[in-house]
Design an enzyme around this catalytic site. Structure first.
Site, PDB file in Angstrom:
ATOM      1  N   HIS A  76       0.840  -1.194   0.000  1.00 45.16           N
ATOM      2  CA  HIS A  76       0.000   0.000   0.000  1.00 45.16           C
ATOM      3  C   HIS A  76       0.873   1.242   0.000  1.00 45.16           C
ATOM      4  O   HIS A  76       1.978   1.248   0.563  1.00 45.16           O
ATOM      5  CB  HIS A  76      -0.903   0.005   1.228  1.00 45.16           C
ATOM      6  CG  HIS A  76      -1.972  -1.047   1.185  1.00 45.16           C
ATOM      7  ND1 HIS A  76      -2.766  -1.254   0.083  1.00 45.16           N
ATOM      8  CD2 HIS A  76      -2.373  -1.960   2.104  1.00 45.16           C
ATOM      9  CE1 HIS A  76      -3.610  -2.233   0.322  1.00 45.16           C
ATOM     10  NE2 HIS A  76      -3.388  -2.691   1.555  1.00 45.16           N
ATOM     11  N   CYS A 123      -0.038   2.281  -5.057  1.00 43.10           N
ATOM     12  CA  CYS A 123      -1.004   3.297  -5.444  1.00 43.10           C
ATOM     13  C   CYS A 123      -0.396   4.681  -5.303  1.00 43.10           C
ATOM     14  O   CYS A 123       0.489   4.907  -4.481  1.00 43.10           O
ATOM     15  CB  CYS A 123      -2.242   3.169  -4.560  1.00 43.10           C
ATOM     16  SG  CYS A 123      -3.542   4.333  -4.925  1.00 43.10           S
TER      17      CYS A 123
END
Length: 830
Positions: A402, A451
């Site tokens: 992440h 991301c």
């Protein structure tokens, strides 16, 4: 002679010729063949041949030249079936033709000559013993030539010389019957030793006597590496380059007649026998390009600088190749975060980190690969990485997990980050880059598989002043302010980014050219076309490539010291044999799946004859490792979560996978428990024996990443608002996040097989308001539709803060992506 073979002989010790004939008979018979034999054996509880085993055997029918009978016999042999048992089963089956295969021949060789490797000057002894209807007569051959004065069961050459190396076979005659023994290979190694020393003084165990030597060559010259071990049977060899096996390099001499620049690297040889394995020292082969020449008039010079040709001279200019650039060293840190405590779990980073590790090692990178790191562990790992950097080094950082991007700064999210997280809980990539620049590195490569959405919970604006350098390359798995997707599939494969990256990584091209080609390949992939695209940012002005050679610079001594520290992260415990009082012997082996993931496998190599059941398992591990007892000591690697190393591990063992070795504070001590039952005991109760084993600190545990963060931590050196060095306050704890349907905040769309076939879907269709507070993305699954709208202010930011600091991952099968994902997953108009 008896009318049949020795009934106590294990069927896995039968001669190949006997087994082949028996399988031919059983395979072709329909009513009295292998299926009926399997049913009979299945009713005998001693050998536990199940219906699943029979199904495995039946699959061999589908293979070219597959033999279900051979599969069945192997299963029976592994479970202790003897020739006597097999004869009884065949009699019950009523297959007289199969029984005839087990009748002994008129002449039977009981002792076959064994291959051996020994030093020049030792004594060689080969033995062959046979029985027949009349007295046996022997004659030894070397290749096709008779060995003089060798008409006895034993061939003795004392002392053995180099010329005696070769292949030997014995011909045995009994009456009118003739039989040849198996071939025995004799390998004679050159070395200093006293004549007459017996080979048997080595007890047949492997002993490494010749180590390979490092070499420095020019393109076109001949590379020859040699190693050697003595032992009986003859050792097997497999050469490795940069950690990967070299195809067809299975002799103790590795010969490459005309080397090229891609032969530059680290070499070592794996030497093994049926019970042992060892490695030679690792040596470096440096292959420099062809040296440019300049013809001048005759002049005085040393022989080291010049070769005289006719009336002219040739001066050597090793540095006169303008297009060739060098690295003083290559180091890489690969981090894959999967098991998040407060955020959706990921799958792809494990496979991607594993594959990139193997490829980068082939490019001579010193690689440490780590899974599931907390904030302090990530910072300390980066600190160790920075210690290796100095002038001219190529540094590469790959991260999968992440992440987010604010104001042009990228942040990597540790597994213990709260929900929502802020910069204080994460590592800033640009902070790491600033510290790398201070080391005057030759090339800085960042591959960020995460991301890049804006984190609405983080209002900090890091003040990171970077130097203007022409050696920085960023490869982002997705574009700015965009998500990366993780998709489930029916195959165990890479994520999309690494799926295409690994096909190009070995290209001898400028790194930006390599990434450009990866971007083109990804752009042709229908699953992500129009949804994601690789973004490249670069200030690289030279033709720097990951394939560039390593030529140590002025700081070579410092680099060597740091390399020794980095090498600790790769040190595996040596395999060991444990002897128990009952007479059993257990082999304990180790392998590394990642730098912080250790695999332990146990194998019984010796069992007392009167012991009917014997099994060994490992237990009592440190609680720091958080090992699940249900996933320990499994019969297949996959059962314990070992998916990537399974093909390279030895078979017929019990396997245990230990992860998070970076948390280990003390030496790793565990217990090996042996459980056995004896046939003579009426109660059939098992007896237990235990041994404590201490293997020190394996792999990354030696670097003590669990320690408190140093004062010169990668983030604390570059203070930012909300960083631990500025404020003791951290972000709020995890919010209530109940869903399992999510867009993965770190990984590109991929066809990675889920380890669990179960998928849980969000019931958020009943709560559209809560969902709307997340990322503005419209998702339509095959169960229902949930629409999420983007809400942007004029400045492009979300108008109201939401509950989630990461995008939501959508688990869709890659095979359904064409019809479901691409057609149904659409961005709403802004």
């Amino acid at each position: 002679m008896s009318d049949s073979l020795d009934r106590s002989t294990k069927i896995n010790l039968l001669k190949d010729s006997v087994v082949k004939k028996l399988c031919e008979v059983l395979d072709k018979s329909s009513s009295k063949g292998w299926r009926k034999l399997g049913e009979i054996v299945g009713n005998d509880r001693r050998f536990k041949v199940s219906s699943d085993d029979m199904e495995m055997c039946s699959l061999r029918v589908l293979e070219v030249e597959g033999s279900p009978s051979l599969m069945l016999l192997r299963l029976m042999g592994e479970r202790g079936c003897t020739t006597g048992h097999l004869i009884d089963y065949l009699q019950t089956l009523g297959n007289s033709e199969a029984l005839q295969c087990l009748k002994p021949p008129a002449l039977q060789i009981l002792i076959q000559p064994q291959s051996a490797a020994l030093m020049c000057g030792h004594n060689l002894r080969l033995s062959c013993h046979a029985v027949g209807k009349s007295a046996a007569q022997y004659q030894w051959f070397k290749s096709r030539e008779e060995v003089p004065n060798s008409a006895s069961p034993e061939l003795v050459i004392s002392p053995v010389q180099l010329k005696d190396a070769g292949f030997y076979i014995c011909r045995v005659n009994s009456g009118d019957v003739c039989e040849f023994s198996q071939w025995a290979q004799v390998d004679v190694l050159k070395g200093s030793t006293s004549y007459g020393q017996s080979y048997h003084s080595l007890d047949g165990r492997l002993k490494l006597v010749i180590q390979p030597q490092s070499q420095q060559l020019h393109v076109g010259e001949t590379l020859q590496l040699e190693c050697g071990a003595v032992g009986r049977p003859i050792p097997r060899y497999q050469w490795h380059k940069n950690g990967a096996p070299i195809p067809n390099a299975t002799n103790r001499r590795l010969l490459v007649p005309h080397v090229m620049q891609d032969h530059h690297g680290r070499y070592r040889c794996e030497i093994s026998s049926s019970t042992e394995r060892m490695w030679t020292n690792e040596v470096h082969v440096v292959v420099a390009p062809r040296i440019a020449v300049q013809i001048t008039g005759a002049m005085e010079c040393s022989e080291d600088d010049m070769y005289a040709i006719g009336g002219c001279s040739i001066e050597l200019f090793p540095n006169s190749v303008p297009d060739q650039l060098y690295a003083t060293d290559k180091v890489a840190l690969l981090i894959g975060n999967l098991s998040y405590q407060n955020h959706p779990q990921l799958k792809a980073p494990m496979v991607d980190v594993y594959d990139l590790t193997n490829l980068l090692r082939q490019l001579n990178f010193k690689v440490v690969s780590l899974l599931d790191l907390t904030e302090s562990e990530m910072r300390n790992a980066v600190d160790e990485f920075l210690l290796l950097l100095h002038k001219g080094v190529y540094g590469l950082l790959y991260y999968a997990g992440h992440g987010y991007e604010n104001y042009g700064n990228s942040f990597m999210v540790p597994v213990d980050a709260p929900n929502p997280y802020r910069s204080a809980n994460c590592l800033c990539v640009q902070s790491i880059l600033k510290l790398m620049q201070e080391k005057e590195t030759g090339l800085n490569v960042f591959l960020l598989d995460m991301c890049r959405k804006r984190n609405i919970h983080d209002d900090s604006t890091p003040n990171i002043v970077l130097r203007v350098t022409a050696n920085i390359v960023f490869g982002y798995a997705t574009c700015q302010d965009a998500e990366a997707f993780e998709l489930s599939s029916t195959g165990f494969t890479n994520g999309v980014f690494v799926k295409f990256l690994k096909k190009r990584l070995m290209d001898n091209e400028k790194i930006t050219v390599v990434l450009d080609r990866v971007a083109e390949d990804m752009g042709q992939f229908d699953a992500t076309k129009g949804k994601q695209a690789l973004e490249i940012r670069s200030s690289l002005s030279e033709r720097r490539a990951l394939t560039d050679l390593i030529l140590p610079g002025d700081s070579a001594n410092l680099a060597h010291a740091h390399s020794r520290q980095w090498a600790k992260a790769h040190e595996l415990p040596e395999s060991m044999s444990l002897n128990f009082d009952c007479g059993a012997q257990i082999k304990l082996g180790f392998a590394a799946e990642f730098s912080n993931v250790l695999v332990i496998y146990t194998h019984i190599i010796k069992k007392p004859e009167d012991m009917s059941f014997c099994q060994a398992h490992v237990t009592d591990f440190s609680q720091e490792l958080d090992v699940d007892p249900k996933e320990m000591n499994r019969e297949t690697p996959e059962e314990t979560g070992i998916y990537l190393l399974s093909s390279s591990l030895p078979q017929h063992c019990l396997y245990t996978r230990l992860s998070s070795l970076q948390k280990l504070r003390e030496e790793l001590v565990f217990t090996v428990c042996l459980q056995g039952t004896f046939a003579a005991m009426d109660d059939d109760h098992p007896i237990y024996w235990t041994k404590s084993v201490n293997i020190g600190k394996p792999l990354i545990a030696r670097l003590d990443l669990h320690r408190a963060m140093r004062r010169n931590s990668c983030l604390q050196t570059c203070p930012m608002p909300h960083s631990p060095s500025q404020s003791p306050c951290h972000s709020p704890g995890p919010d209530h996040l109940h869903h399992h349907l999510f867009y993965h905040a770190s990984h590109l769309a991929q066809d990675l097989n889920r380890l669990s076939p179960q998928h849980h879907y969000l019931d958020g269709c009943e709560h559209p308001q809560a969902a709307a507070e997340g990322c503005g993305f419209a998702y339509h699954d095959h169960l229902g539709q949930c629409g999420y709208e983007r809400a942007y202010e004029a400045d492009g930011l979300l108008s109201s803060p939401g509950k989630f600091s990461i995008p939501i991952e959508a688990p869709e099968d890659i095979n359904e992506l064409q019809t479901v994902f691409i057609n149904s997953l659409q961005l709403q108009p802004q």
